[in-house]
Motif scaffolding. Structure first.
Motif, PDB file in Angstrom:
ATOM      1  N   ASP A  88     -32.986  34.337  51.485  1.00  0.00           N
ATOM      2  CA  ASP A  88     -33.668  33.113  51.893  1.00  0.00           C
ATOM      3  C   ASP A  88     -32.652  32.124  52.462  1.00  0.00           C
ATOM      4  O   ASP A  88     -31.473  32.190  52.141  1.00  0.00           O
ATOM      5  CB  ASP A  88     -34.287  32.505  50.623  1.00  0.00           C
ATOM      6  N   VAL A  89     -33.118  31.194  53.274  1.00  0.00           N
ATOM      7  CA  VAL A  89     -32.229  30.168  53.811  1.00  0.00           C
ATOM      8  C   VAL A  89     -31.626  29.340  52.667  1.00  0.00           C
ATOM      9  O   VAL A  89     -30.466  28.913  52.739  1.00  0.00           O
ATOM     10  CB  VAL A  89     -32.973  29.265  54.818  1.00  0.00           C
ATOM     11  N   ALA A  90     -32.401  29.130  51.594  1.00  0.00           N
ATOM     12  CA  ALA A  90     -31.874  28.380  50.449  1.00  0.00           C
ATOM     13  C   ALA A  90     -30.638  29.078  49.870  1.00  0.00           C
ATOM     14  O   ALA A  90     -29.690  28.423  49.432  1.00  0.00           O
ATOM     15  CB  ALA A  90     -32.947  28.233  49.374  1.00  0.00           C
ATOM     16  N   TRP A  93     -27.707  28.407  52.114  1.00  0.00           N
ATOM     17  CA  TRP A  93     -27.182  27.067  51.836  1.00  0.00           C
ATOM     18  C   TRP A  93     -26.337  27.078  50.562  1.00  0.00           C
ATOM     19  O   TRP A  93     -25.303  26.413  50.493  1.00  0.00           O
ATOM     20  CB  TRP A  93     -28.324  26.061  51.707  1.00  0.00           C
TER      21      TRP A  93
ATOM     22  N   MET B   1     -25.762  17.948  50.305  1.00  0.00           N
ATOM     23  CA  MET B   1     -25.211  18.769  51.394  1.00  0.00           C
ATOM     24  C   MET B   1     -25.758  20.196  51.332  1.00  0.00           C
ATOM     25  O   MET B   1     -25.747  20.846  50.310  1.00  0.00           O
ATOM     26  CB  MET B   1     -23.693  18.851  51.240  1.00  0.00           C
ATOM     27  N   SER B   2     -26.225  20.682  52.425  1.00  0.00           N
ATOM     28  CA  SER B   2     -26.709  22.055  52.438  1.00  0.00           C
ATOM     29  C   SER B   2     -26.299  22.756  53.731  1.00  0.00           C
ATOM     30  O   SER B   2     -26.748  23.846  53.998  1.00  0.00           O
ATOM     31  CB  SER B   2     -28.224  22.065  52.313  1.00  0.00           C
ATOM     32  N   ASP B   3     -25.452  22.134  54.543  1.00  0.00           N
ATOM     33  CA  ASP B   3     -24.981  22.744  55.772  1.00  0.00           C
ATOM     34  C   ASP B   3     -26.104  23.099  56.721  1.00  0.00           C
ATOM     35  O   ASP B   3     -25.965  23.991  57.538  1.00  0.00           O
ATOM     36  CB  ASP B   3     -24.149  24.006  55.472  1.00  0.00           C
ATOM     37  N   ALA B   4     -27.194  22.391  56.610  1.00  0.00           N
ATOM     38  CA  ALA B   4     -28.301  22.598  57.532  1.00  0.00           C
ATOM     39  C   ALA B   4     -28.054  21.723  58.757  1.00  0.00           C
ATOM     40  O   ALA B   4     -27.216  20.829  58.726  1.00  0.00           O
ATOM     41  CB  ALA B   4     -29.597  22.231  56.856  1.00  0.00           C
ATOM     42  N   ARG B  27     -34.825  20.388  48.899  1.00  0.00           N
ATOM     43  CA  ARG B  27     -34.435  21.489  49.792  1.00  0.00           C
ATOM     44  C   ARG B  27     -35.535  22.540  49.864  1.00  0.00           C
ATOM     45  O   ARG B  27     -35.884  23.014  50.947  1.00  0.00           O
ATOM     46  CB  ARG B  27     -33.130  22.132  49.306  1.00  0.00           C
ATOM     47  N   ARG B  28     -36.089  22.889  48.704  1.00  0.00           N
ATOM     48  CA  ARG B  28     -37.162  23.892  48.687  1.00  0.00           C
ATOM     49  C   ARG B  28     -38.363  23.407  49.485  1.00  0.00           C
ATOM     50  O   ARG B  28     -38.967  24.163  50.243  1.00  0.00           O
ATOM     51  CB  ARG B  28     -37.597  24.183  47.249  1.00  0.00           C
ATOM     52  N   LEU B  31     -37.664  23.578  53.235  1.00  0.00           N
ATOM     53  CA  LEU B  31     -37.737  24.954  53.744  1.00  0.00           C
ATOM     54  C   LEU B  31     -39.193  25.382  53.910  1.00  0.00           C
ATOM     55  O   LEU B  31     -39.553  26.040  54.888  1.00  0.00           O
ATOM     56  CB  LEU B  31     -37.016  25.915  52.798  1.00  0.00           C
ATOM     57  N   ARG B  35     -41.059  26.395  57.359  1.00  0.00           N
ATOM     58  CA  ARG B  35     -41.819  27.645  57.493  1.00  0.00           C
ATOM     59  C   ARG B  35     -43.241  27.374  57.972  1.00  0.00           C
ATOM     60  O   ARG B  35     -43.798  28.138  58.734  1.00  0.00           O
ATOM     61  CB  ARG B  35     -41.859  28.369  56.140  1.00  0.00           C
TER      62      ARG B  35
END
Lengths: 199, 199
Positions: A88-90, A93, B1-4, B27-28, B31, B35
């Motif tokens: 998953d993208v999570a 990250w 931070m999630s580098d998105a 974050r969830r 996402l 989607r």
């Protein structure tokens, strides 16, 4: 139902569809938004419109991106011959937060599941196999969740890459940093004992 | 931070400021939004923009409204000589869901608190006193939370309305419907016993 004006009712219903929010917390969140119209609600509406406009799937690795190719796939410095496969993208990250992996990714978007009709094609596994050949990949690191579905998928991918010449590895299993044995499940302790190392 | 990507990072940061969502659940949620761009993200962005544009406080009762006067204050049928005082719009919604109160409301927007410099003026109590005189109100029902702050505020309002001619009542305390004694706190049991009724 909260007998609020229609616009607010609509917003509550949509918010309640977010993971982690139910009808009650959606109402609380919306009241907070109404109270902070200028500082939170308006910026949030604009941020959502911007993401709705720009977000897409990276055509190479399926990461979330705002261009056709994500920043990681676009960066030449990340072409080190390693591809890390995540569900998953999570998870991508989470890997990036650890800031230790310097290669590129492949995001499966799920795990193999006969029940949900998710096969190798849906997870982009044939595309991963092609990338391994085309990009001269030397190692594929399977960073899938340590669940039954995750491990089944990992084995399938390892089989699919058998003739590719790339080494297939997976994350080590063991005691988490800071973990206390008393709180760990039997499976983790078993895995940690089997993979014990000389000090 | 999630580098998105930046747009997505901004959205995560704003979402994390909602009550009930932390950085991880934000974050969830984001996402999930990415989607479901067409079915959830875009409608949500539009619903937020609409609320940001239209939502305001009812000038009479401080309910959330999309016009200057909320639907309840605008309805002649709700002018039955009763005003229900609640702390918060969420409490007003809870009363409306019960669908048993047919009068109008006054939303305090909090409770008296010397610490937070919230006095009678901030809660609109002088305005409530004027409404009681102007609208010929016969009963003010205090539906405040059964907390120390709520009860302090209730007593202050009762004092402020002492000479108004309106009866001041408050919600009964007792065992909730479906409540089990074993799970109730001592205060509730004491209140329920004191207010016992003949069958």
């Amino acid at each position: 139902m909260s007998d609020a004006p229609k616009e607010i009712e609509t917003l509550i219903e949509l918010m309640a569809r977010l993971p982690g929010l139910g009808p009650r917390s959606a109402r609380r969140a919306v009241l907070q938004l109404v109270r902070k119209r200028a500082t939170l609600l308006r910026p949030l509406a604009e941020a959502m419109a911007a993401v709705a406009e720009n977000a897409r799937e990276c055509v190479v690795c399926r990461n979330v991106a705002t261009r056709d190719v994500c920043d990681i796939c676009a960066s030449e410095r990340r072409a080190n011959g390693q591809i890390c496969v995540v569900e998953d993208v999570a998870d991508l990250w989470a890997m990036e937060r650890a800031a230790v992996f310097k290669g590129r990714y492949h995001v499966l978007g799920g795990t193999l599941s006969a029940l949900d009709a998710i096969g190798p094609e849906e997870l982009g596994i044939p595309r991963l196999v092609r990338r391994v050949a085309d990009e001269g990949v030397t190692e594929v690191i399977l960073a899938l969740n340590a669940t039954v579905d995750g491990q089944t998928t990992a084995h399938y991918i390892a089989d699919a890459l058998a003739g590719s010449g790339a080494t297939v590895t997976s994350l080590a299993q063991g005691v988490p940093v800071g973990g206390e044995l008393d709180y760990l499940d039997d499976g983790t302790i078993t895995a940690a004992l089997r993979a014990r190392k000389a000090l």
